[in-house]
Design an enzyme around this catalytic site. Structure first.
Site, PDB file in Angstrom:
ATOM      1  N   ALA A   1     -31.738  57.935  34.833  1.00 17.32           N
ATOM      2  CA  ALA A   1     -33.082  58.399  35.487  1.00 17.32           C
ATOM      3  C   ALA A   1     -33.785  57.266  36.090  1.00 17.32           C
ATOM      4  O   ALA A   1     -34.061  57.251  37.645  1.00 17.32           O
ATOM      5  CB  ALA A   1     -33.903  59.054  34.566  1.00 17.32           C
TER       6      ALA A   1
ATOM      7  N   VAL B   1     -33.493  63.441  29.025  1.00 21.09           N
ATOM      8  CA  VAL B   1     -33.003  63.177  30.248  1.00 21.09           C
ATOM      9  C   VAL B   1     -32.486  61.552  30.055  1.00 21.09           C
ATOM     10  O   VAL B   1     -33.213  60.708  29.505  1.00 21.09           O
ATOM     11  CB  VAL B   1     -34.209  62.978  31.192  1.00 21.09           C
ATOM     12  CG1 VAL B   1     -33.831  62.415  32.593  1.00 21.09           C
ATOM     13  CG2 VAL B   1     -34.313  64.474  31.762  1.00 21.09           C
ATOM     14  N   CYS B   2     -31.323  61.338  30.358  1.00 15.39           N
ATOM     15  CA  CYS B   2     -30.860  59.921  29.949  1.00 15.39           C
ATOM     16  C   CYS B   2     -31.494  58.739  30.838  1.00 15.39           C
ATOM     17  O   CYS B   2     -31.677  58.776  31.941  1.00 15.39           O
ATOM     18  CB  CYS B   2     -29.364  59.656  30.507  1.00 15.39           C
ATOM     19  SG  CYS B   2     -28.707  58.202  30.243  1.00 15.39           S
ATOM     20  N   ILE B   3     -32.103  57.973  30.003  1.00 16.69           N
ATOM     21  CA  ILE B   3     -32.993  56.960  30.602  1.00 16.69           C
ATOM     22  C   ILE B   3     -32.470  56.012  31.740  1.00 16.69           C
ATOM     23  O   ILE B   3     -32.955  55.710  32.798  1.00 16.69           O
ATOM     24  CB  ILE B   3     -33.595  56.231  29.655  1.00 16.69           C
ATOM     25  CG1 ILE B   3     -34.790  55.287  30.061  1.00 16.69           C
ATOM     26  CG2 ILE B   3     -32.854  55.402  28.677  1.00 16.69           C
ATOM     27  CD1 ILE B   3     -36.064  54.677  29.219  1.00 16.69           C
TER      28      ILE B   3
END
Lengths: 116, 129
Positions: free
Chosen positions: B81, B76-78
């Site tokens: 997110a 999940v792209c930080i």
């Protein structure tokens, strides 16, 4: 390293998608991926020099960071511009125009394609 | 072949379910999924707090289950997110938020992971919002 084409078909400002597309392009460049951008359909609005957003940062201004990251392969579908009455002279970035007839071969010439 | 999937669609949008079905079909056909990368609204797929009505699909739960069963690398792209309130405990602390909600089996990481997937996959497929 594979060649990558990012096709942008979405208008700016209806979500963070345009900003995140740009972040993706910049990240790819940083990791030495050979990335080209194609603006198509509603995506050509991102290039409009008339943008004065009140609630977010200007996408046209943000796109001007592309050459700083050595992303200079930027293409636009001429038909999409014409349909929206945007002339090439109004574009803030130096882009190469493609005709609809050229699009299929152009897309096929890349190893990988992302369409947003 | 090695595939990586880029999921931009939110869990309640058709693109997300299409990505899920495609992932299952790939595995059934004997292909390898190198990485799943959740970006833009796709990051909501990692929210373990979702409780859908009984007669609706719970995509976050379905993704979590698939990733666990098939041992998939789900990133999940930080940046995407955090701005949408999907956090693991490290980030919840760092951002001084009262809770974490990232499901097990998902890793919060950067766009470099997608760049890596691009170089290691035979094909990448994007699932737009």
């Amino acid at each position: 390293m594979p060649t990558l084409l990012l096709i942008i078909r979405h208008a700016p400002y209806h979500s963070a998608l345009s900003r995140e597309a740009l972040d993706m392009a910049l990240a790819c460049a940083v990791f030495d991926i050979d990335i080209s951008l194609l603006f198509l359909g509603e995506g050509v609005w991102q290039l409009s020099s008339q943008q004065q957003p009140t609630a977010s940062k200007s996408i046209a201004k943000a796109l001007q960071a592309l050459p700083l990251y050595d992303i200079d392969k930027i293409y636009v579908d001429s038909n999409s511009l014409q349909q929206r009455q945007i002339t090439a002279e109004q574009l803030p970035l130096s882009c190469e125009l493609l005709t609809p007839q050229q699009l299929a071969d152009f897309q096929a010439s890349f190893d990988q394609v992302m369409v947003w | 072949m090695k595939y990586s999937l880029l999921i931009l669609a939110a869990p309640d949008s058709p693109g997300n379910y299409q990505a899920y079905c495609f992932a299952k079909a790939l595995l059934a056909a004997g292909h390898e999924i190198y990485r799943l990368f959740f970006y833009h609204q796709g990051v909501y797929s990692g929210n373990q707090l979702v409780a859908t009505p009984q007669d609706e699909l719970n995509l976050p739960a379905m993704w979590q289950s698939l990733c666990e069963t098939e041992q998939l690398d789900a990133v999940v792209c930080i940046a995407s997110a955090i701005r949408r309130g999907v956090l693991n405990s490290t980030e919840a602390e760092r951002q001084q938020k009262p809770a974490a909600n990232l499901a097990n089996g998902f890793d919060l990481s950067g766009l470099g992971q997608w760049a890596d997937a691009l170089s290691h996959s035979d094909r990448i497929i994007s699932f737009a919002p």
